[in-house]
Enzyme design. Structure first.
Site, PDB file in Angstrom:
ATOM      1  N   SER A 146     -45.698  24.099  11.354  1.00 11.12           N
ATOM      2  CA  SER A 146     -46.938  24.790  12.511  1.00 11.12           C
ATOM      3  C   SER A 146     -46.655  24.644  13.982  1.00 11.12           C
ATOM      4  O   SER A 146     -45.691  23.847  14.182  1.00 11.12           O
ATOM      5  CB  SER A 146     -48.152  23.858  12.587  1.00 11.12           C
ATOM      6  OG  SER A 146     -47.472  22.120  13.121  1.00 11.12           O
ATOM      7  N   ASP A 147     -47.268  25.953  14.309  1.00  5.53           N
ATOM      8  CA  ASP A 147     -46.529  26.073  15.617  1.00  5.53           C
ATOM      9  C   ASP A 147     -47.547  24.535  16.202  1.00  5.53           C
ATOM     10  O   ASP A 147     -48.594  23.985  15.087  1.00  5.53           O
ATOM     11  CB  ASP A 147     -47.393  27.297  16.211  1.00  5.53           C
ATOM     12  CG  ASP A 147     -47.047  26.781  17.905  1.00  5.53           C
ATOM     13  OD1 ASP A 147     -46.327  25.958  18.461  1.00  5.53           O
ATOM     14  OD2 ASP A 147     -47.729  27.698  19.089  1.00  5.53           O
ATOM     15  N   TRP A 148     -47.069  23.620  17.344  1.00  7.44           N
ATOM     16  CA  TRP A 148     -47.369  22.261  17.208  1.00  7.44           C
ATOM     17  C   TRP A 148     -48.376  22.191  18.265  1.00  7.44           C
ATOM     18  O   TRP A 148     -49.206  22.952  19.114  1.00  7.44           O
ATOM     19  CB  TRP A 148     -46.435  21.973  18.983  1.00  7.44           C
ATOM     20  CG  TRP A 148     -44.616  21.522  18.221  1.00  7.44           C
ATOM     21  CD1 TRP A 148     -44.015  20.436  18.940  1.00  7.44           C
ATOM     22  CD2 TRP A 148     -43.564  21.948  17.342  1.00  7.44           C
ATOM     23  NE1 TRP A 148     -42.883  20.300  18.885  1.00  7.44           N
ATOM     24  CE2 TRP A 148     -42.682  21.490  17.450  1.00  7.44           C
ATOM     25  CE3 TRP A 148     -44.030  23.359  17.276  1.00  7.44           C
ATOM     26  CZ2 TRP A 148     -41.424  21.693  16.482  1.00  7.44           C
ATOM     27  CZ3 TRP A 148     -42.851  23.355  15.697  1.00  7.44           C
ATOM     28  CH2 TRP A 148     -41.822  22.722  16.156  1.00  7.44           C
ATOM     29  N   GLY A 149     -49.495  21.605  17.346  1.00 11.41           N
ATOM     30  CA  GLY A 149     -50.630  21.240  17.364  1.00 11.41           C
ATOM     31  C   GLY A 149     -51.834  22.273  16.787  1.00 11.41           C
ATOM     32  O   GLY A 149     -52.503  22.417  17.191  1.00 11.41           O
ATOM     33  N   GLY A 150     -50.868  23.313  15.777  1.00 12.73           N
ATOM     34  CA  GLY A 150     -51.276  24.698  14.911  1.00 12.73           C
ATOM     35  C   GLY A 150     -52.355  24.321  14.263  1.00 12.73           C
ATOM     36  O   GLY A 150     -52.904  24.528  13.600  1.00 12.73           O
TER      37      GLY A 150
END
Ligand code: BGC
Length: 757
Positions: free
Chosen positions: A263-267
């Site tokens: 995942s993108d960071w916080g996605g």
């Protein structure tokens, strides 16, 4: 952990045949990897499986300690290895051994049009990553350049799917040849930064497959990328980090991706979707736990305790979990458990050489004319173009502009670096033009910030003088100068070339236009060097004889720019995007299709890509009478080239054939140099609307003065096809096509008609 691994390794070396028989399959390097994975899977507990599908710190996720699998360390990416941060925070950890080589931003790499440099880039970065103990580099980025306002365009490879595909494959392969995984980002449709967590992209299937997916597909299918990063935004009303269509259907089913979706960071936003829709490894979730500073914040991740509870309560089977774990174990065997990995080097001479070479080949000579003589009403021109500047002449050079003295490797978001050194443009120019008198005037104040996440560099940019005083000083000095080098453009601050937001307008920021207007009034011999990853409006360009696109080129910035200005390097970069004269020349803006329309609840903003497949030069070709400032593929040289008439090995082609087109290219000038031959395909008649032309092959060729070489470019039916929505497949229509050969999207010099049967 290191000790445990060494013990295992040492143990393996001294095994007796009997002991070797007892070697667990997962440690037996003679066994096929998939068998080894089966073996580990059968030994792992539920807790161990849950642990490896989510982060344990800002950039790491755990291995399986009990079985001797080390932790997995990721790091940005894509232009150098980011400094270590604290366990739980973005703030740098303050290590003293994590300064790196800053390589040129990916727009510059794309501008080299030289895939072998992308390979060198990947290999060099891989060696830096190995030394720093990083197993996954969060890059490269291949989101298509849709609007020149895009805050992260500098991290990507331009507007054309073919160019981006050819450049991303060797980058990925070079990096992974070192046993470091690429994490290709941001999959997909993250083409601007404004409201990036809330944008729901509405795009036709055809546009998705023809424009926005090819570079990702190439990275996966041809490059064999070991991991990919889901994007923040939404598509079909679902976040892309757990998007069923993009991940399960296209990536994992159609492209047979066997790596890890990170995942993108916080996605990541939802356990159910994350479990079922193809996310494998969750990073950066800003849970309540984190904001409250709970010690068990990582347990609260969507793929942590909530997932485990779901399994225990029978809401999920372990089928999806085992698939995720299998993929992550595969990544371990490719990286942390790969004992064949080479050793790494940090800040080696070879890395600096690579950074310099890529910068020098990527810098684009946009314009180079002789100065108009003032005394004759501006009608007569001097004999020679302004560039290159002769370093042997004791000239009076005036450098103007904040970007001459500003560090650019710090800032811009996650690609920010702690470079071991960054040679500023002013220093590069002073070093190279040591026989000249080099004076400096700032001209304007832009952004004085020189730090990011605790990394602070550079001389102070503090300034007390007023705008008028700064302009007056520059003008006064310009009167005395033989030549002015204006180093301006954008920087890495918020709302410029920076993650999180887009630019607010197309104009050059601060007082730059005013300063340039004032300078050319008193001295027309001005060379404009633009530092950016994006195009900007240049309203005074007709009055400026020379312009250079200098990108963000990292550690060797000053040296690279000076070498081009002095002619030590003959520029050969070509624009990887169309440089519009105004924003209205860009499809997304002409159709008011950016940044989108907020829904009533103001939670989601729908961004409909109304221009469809007509992105960049594909849109320009439709406008007919509106020329951009500089076309896609444009870039001048200090020498001249002649491209001959194209010939081909056949006039008719079928699905089974390849067509080879050949042109003779001659260096007709006095200097060695390189030209990039570009092949575009034009479909003469089609049932669907097609772009007038599309890039399908290119080759960069280096020639000595007077030298002629044949350049051959080969295409197959893929180059003629479009994505047919009805059959959800690529289709070629029989009929007449034309191969257009040129040195930019605007400069087509020869064509060849052929038939597809
Ligand atoms: C960026 C990613 C980056 C990640 C980790 C995110 O905000 O979008 O590109 O890799 O942070 O720094």
């Amino acid at each position: 952990m290191k000790q445990m691994m060494s013990a295992i390794v040492a143990g393996l070396a001294s095994l007796s045949p009997l002991q070797a028989q007892n070697l667990p399959v997962y440690l037996d390097e003679k066994k096929p990897v998939e068998q080894r994975i089966d073996d580990v899977l059968s030994r792992m507990t539920l807790d161990e499986k849950i642990a490896i599908v989510h982060a344990q710190s800002k950039f790491s996720s755990p291995g399986v300690k009990r079985l001797g699998f080390p932790d997995l360390w990721t790091d940005d990416g894509p232009h150098g290895v980011r400094p270590d941060v604290r366990w739980d925070e973005w703030e740098q950890a303050g290590q003293t051994n994590d300064s790196c080589v800053a390589f040129p931003a990916l727009t510059c790499l794309a501008a080299t049009w030289n895939p072998s440099l992308a390979r060198l880039y990947g290999e060099s970065l891989g060696e830096e990553a190995l030394y720093r103990g990083k197993n996954v580099i969060l890059g490269p980025g291949v989101n298509i350049y849709r609007t020149p306002l895009g805050g992260r365009n500098f991290e990507y490879m331009g507007e054309d799917p073919w160019l981006a595909s050819r450049m991303v494959v060797p980058y990925v392969q070079g990096l992974q040849s070192k046993g470091v995984a690429a994490c290709v980002k941001h999959y997909a449709l993250n083409n601007d930064e404004e409201y990036r967590h809330q944008v729901n992209v509405i795009v036709s299937d055809r546009t998705l497959h023809e424009i926005y997916l090819p570079a990702f597909r190439a990275a996966v299918v041809e490059g064999g990328a070991w991991s990919i990063m889901g994007a923040y935004n939404l598509y079909q009303n679902q976040h892309n980090c757990h998007n069923a269509t993009l991940l399960n259907k296209i990536l994992k089913h159609d492209w047979q991706f066997d790596g890890v979706v990170i995942s993108d960071w916080g996605g990541c936003h939802d356990t159910d979707e994350a479990v079922k829709n193809g996310l494998d490894l969750e990073f950066g979730t800003w849970t309540d736990g984190l904001t409250m500073g709970a010690t068990n914040a990582y347990d609260m991740y969507y793929l942590a305790n909530p997932y485990k509870r779901g399994i225990e309560q029978g809401r999920y089977s372990t089928k999806e979990l085992d698939d995720k774990v299998r993929r992550i174990l595969r990544l371990f065997y490719r990286t942390t458990m790969n004992r064949q990995r080479p050793y790494g080097f940090l800040c080696s001479e070879s890395h600096y050489e690579a950074a310099l070479k890529i910068a020098q080949e990527g810098i684009v000579l946009l314009k180079n004319e002789a100065v108009k003589r003032k005394e004759e009403g501006g009608k007569r021109r001097e004999a020679t173009p302004v560039l290159p500047l002769n370093p042997d002449i004791p000239a009076r050079i005036l450098v103007v502009g904040e970007n001459a003295i500003k560090m650019m490797t710090v800032g811009g978001g996650s690609s920010s670096l702690k470079a071991q050194h960054e040679i500023l443009p002013i220093d590069g120019i002073r070093n190279r033009f040591c026989k000249a008198t080099v004076d400096f005037a700032r001209g304007y104040v832009g952004d004085t910030v020189q730090s990011y996440n605790g990394v602070t560099v550079g001389r102070s940019l503090y300034e007390t003088r007023s705008k008028d005083q700064l302009i007056a000083e520059a003008v006064e000095k310009a009167r005395q100068a033989d030549v002015i080098i204006f180093i301006g453009g954008l920087n890495k601050s918020d709302y410029q070339d920076c993650e999180g937001h887009d630019r607010k307008g197309y104009e050059l920021p601060y007082a730059q236009n005013e300063v340039i207007e004032a300078l050319v009034k008193v001295n027309p011999r001005l060379v404009y060097v633009n530092i950016s990853g994006n195009s900007v409006s240049l309203p005074w360009i007709d009055r400026v004889p020379a312009a250079v696109q200098g990108w963000f080129v990292g550690s060797e910035t000053g040296t690279a720019i000076a070498s081009v200005l002095a002619g030590d390097v003959n520029p050969s970069g070509k624009l990887p995007f169309t440089w519009y004269a105004s924003l209205q020349q860009c499809g997304a803006h002409a159709l008011d299709a950016y940044p989108g329309t907020w829904r009533a609840d103001h939670k989601v903003i729908d961004e409909e890509y109304r221009e469809g497949i007509f992105v960049g030069y594909r849109w320009t070709d439709r406008l007919k009478h509106q020329k951009p400032l500089f076309a896609f593929g444009h870039g001048l040289s200090y020498t001249t080239f002649k491209i001959g008439k194209v010939r081909a090995d056949r006039r008719q082609m079928t699905s089974e054939d390849k067509l080879t087109l050949t042109v003779e290219v001659t260096n007709t000038g006095m200097l060695a140099g390189a030209e990039t031959i570009q092949l575009y395909i034009h479909d003469k008649r089609s049932a669907v609307e097609r772009p007038y032309k599309e890039l399908k092959a290119f080759r960069k060729i280096f020639l000595q003065p007077g030298e002629t070489q044949p350049v051959s470019l080969t295409i197959d039916k893929a180059a003629l096809s479009y994505y047919d929505e009805a059959t959800a497949d690529w289709k070629v229509e029989p009929g007449e096509f034309e191969a257009l050969i040129g040195s930019s999207a605007e400069k087509i010099v020869s064509s060849f008609s052929f038939t597809f049967k």
